[in-house]
Write a protein that holds these residues in place. Sequence first.
Motif, PDB file in Angstrom:
ATOM      1  N   PRO A   1       0.748  -1.190  -0.045  1.00 49.99           N
ATOM      2  CA  PRO A   1       0.072  -0.105   0.003  1.00 49.99           C
ATOM      3  C   PRO A   1       0.947   1.462   0.152  1.00 49.99           C
ATOM      4  O   PRO A   1       1.851   1.194   0.278  1.00 49.99           O
ATOM      5  N   SER A   2       0.333   2.356  -0.367  1.00 55.03           N
ATOM      6  CA  SER A   2       0.825   3.579  -0.317  1.00 55.03           C
ATOM      7  C   SER A   2       1.232   4.096   1.172  1.00 55.03           C
ATOM      8  O   SER A   2       0.636   3.523   2.177  1.00 55.03           O
ATOM      9  N   ALA A   3       1.975   5.111   1.466  1.00 54.98           N
ATOM     10  CA  ALA A   3       2.243   5.702   2.551  1.00 54.98           C
ATOM     11  C   ALA A   3       0.974   5.979   3.557  1.00 54.98           C
ATOM     12  O   ALA A   3      -0.097   6.258   2.913  1.00 54.98           O
ATOM     13  N   ARG A   4       0.868   5.708   4.814  1.00 56.09           N
ATOM     14  CA  ARG A   4      -0.181   5.821   5.862  1.00 56.09           C
ATOM     15  C   ARG A   4      -0.732   7.281   5.556  1.00 56.09           C
ATOM     16  O   ARG A   4      -2.003   7.500   5.520  1.00 56.09           O
ATOM     17  N   GLU A   5       0.119   8.169   5.362  1.00 57.28           N
ATOM     18  CA  GLU A   5      -0.262   9.682   5.308  1.00 57.28           C
ATOM     19  C   GLU A   5      -1.244   9.778   4.171  1.00 57.28           C
ATOM     20  O   GLU A   5      -2.185  10.461   4.008  1.00 57.28           O
ATOM     21  N   THR A   6      -0.704   9.045   2.703  1.00 53.89           N
ATOM     22  CA  THR A   6      -1.506   9.304   1.653  1.00 53.89           C
ATOM     23  C   THR A   6      -2.982   8.595   1.799  1.00 53.89           C
ATOM     24  O   THR A   6      -3.748   9.159   1.273  1.00 53.89           O
ATOM     25  N   ILE A   7      -2.772   7.370   2.444  1.00 53.98           N
ATOM     26  CA  ILE A   7      -4.219   6.825   2.659  1.00 53.98           C
ATOM     27  C   ILE A   7      -5.178   7.547   3.454  1.00 53.98           C
ATOM     28  O   ILE A   7      -6.291   8.005   3.229  1.00 53.98           O
ATOM     29  N   LEU A   8      -4.586   8.289   4.515  1.00 50.47           N
ATOM     30  CA  LEU A   8      -5.450   9.095   5.517  1.00 50.47           C
ATOM     31  C   LEU A   8      -5.888  10.254   4.825  1.00 50.47           C
ATOM     32  O   LEU A   8      -6.784  10.489   4.825  1.00 50.47           O
ATOM     33  N   GLU A   9      -4.974  10.825   3.846  1.00 49.85           N
ATOM     34  CA  GLU A   9      -5.674  12.115   3.020  1.00 49.85           C
ATOM     35  C   GLU A   9      -6.607  11.670   2.182  1.00 49.85           C
ATOM     36  O   GLU A   9      -7.627  12.379   2.062  1.00 49.85           O
ATOM     37  N   GLU A  10      -6.681  10.389   1.555  1.00 52.46           N
ATOM     38  CA  GLU A  10      -7.798   9.938   0.585  1.00 52.46           C
ATOM     39  C   GLU A  10      -8.819   9.877   1.471  1.00 52.46           C
ATOM     40  O   GLU A  10     -10.053  10.131   0.931  1.00 52.46           O
ATOM     41  N   TYR A  11      -8.827   9.352   2.583  1.00 54.42           N
ATOM     42  CA  TYR A  11      -9.716   8.933   3.603  1.00 54.42           C
ATOM     43  C   TYR A  11     -10.700  10.037   3.670  1.00 54.42           C
ATOM     44  O   TYR A  11     -11.924  10.074   3.594  1.00 54.42           O
ATOM     45  N   VAL A  12      -9.777  11.308   4.035  1.00 56.25           N
ATOM     46  CA  VAL A  12     -10.619  12.650   4.496  1.00 56.25           C
ATOM     47  C   VAL A  12     -11.044  13.227   3.351  1.00 56.25           C
ATOM     48  O   VAL A  12     -12.181  14.008   3.390  1.00 56.25           O
TER      49      VAL A  12
END
Length: 165
Positions: free
Chosen positions: A58-69
Amino acid sequence: MELQKMFELQKVLDRRIETKHRLEHENIFDKKVLALLVEIGELANETRCFKYWSEKGPSARETILEEYVDGMHFILSLGLMFGFDRLSGEAVPGRGRGTGDLTVKFLEVYNAVYRFQREKTAESYMALLETFYELGELLGFTREEIFRAYVSKNEVNHRRQEEGY
């Protein structure tokens, strides 16, 4: 409560966008639903949870969090269209059920979006919000992380409106 604060921030952003683009009297419900579905797809793509054919992680956790928000922005915006922001104190979305298979949870979120699109009820909206929070839990995000990331992205979205995004 963080959810109520996010609704308040989203309301300001929505008004800004609607005024700037002269959308005050337009029905953009379907556009918001499609935007949400696209954001959920982008989130799934960053997690790579469905890519059984690939060895890449998966992509970096920060990238996933940004997509989530990004998805959270549209969920809140949809709730505001129907006055469901007032319901946020009545239920606590995502009560620790963020367990299980990530792919299955994404499909549950999609189904919740489609249900809300059809029904447009408080019950279907709260189910969508709860399912999306459960996805966040499954992705390993705390409510505080989601809130902070939402506030940060909301500020970015305001800057983008200033810059003609």
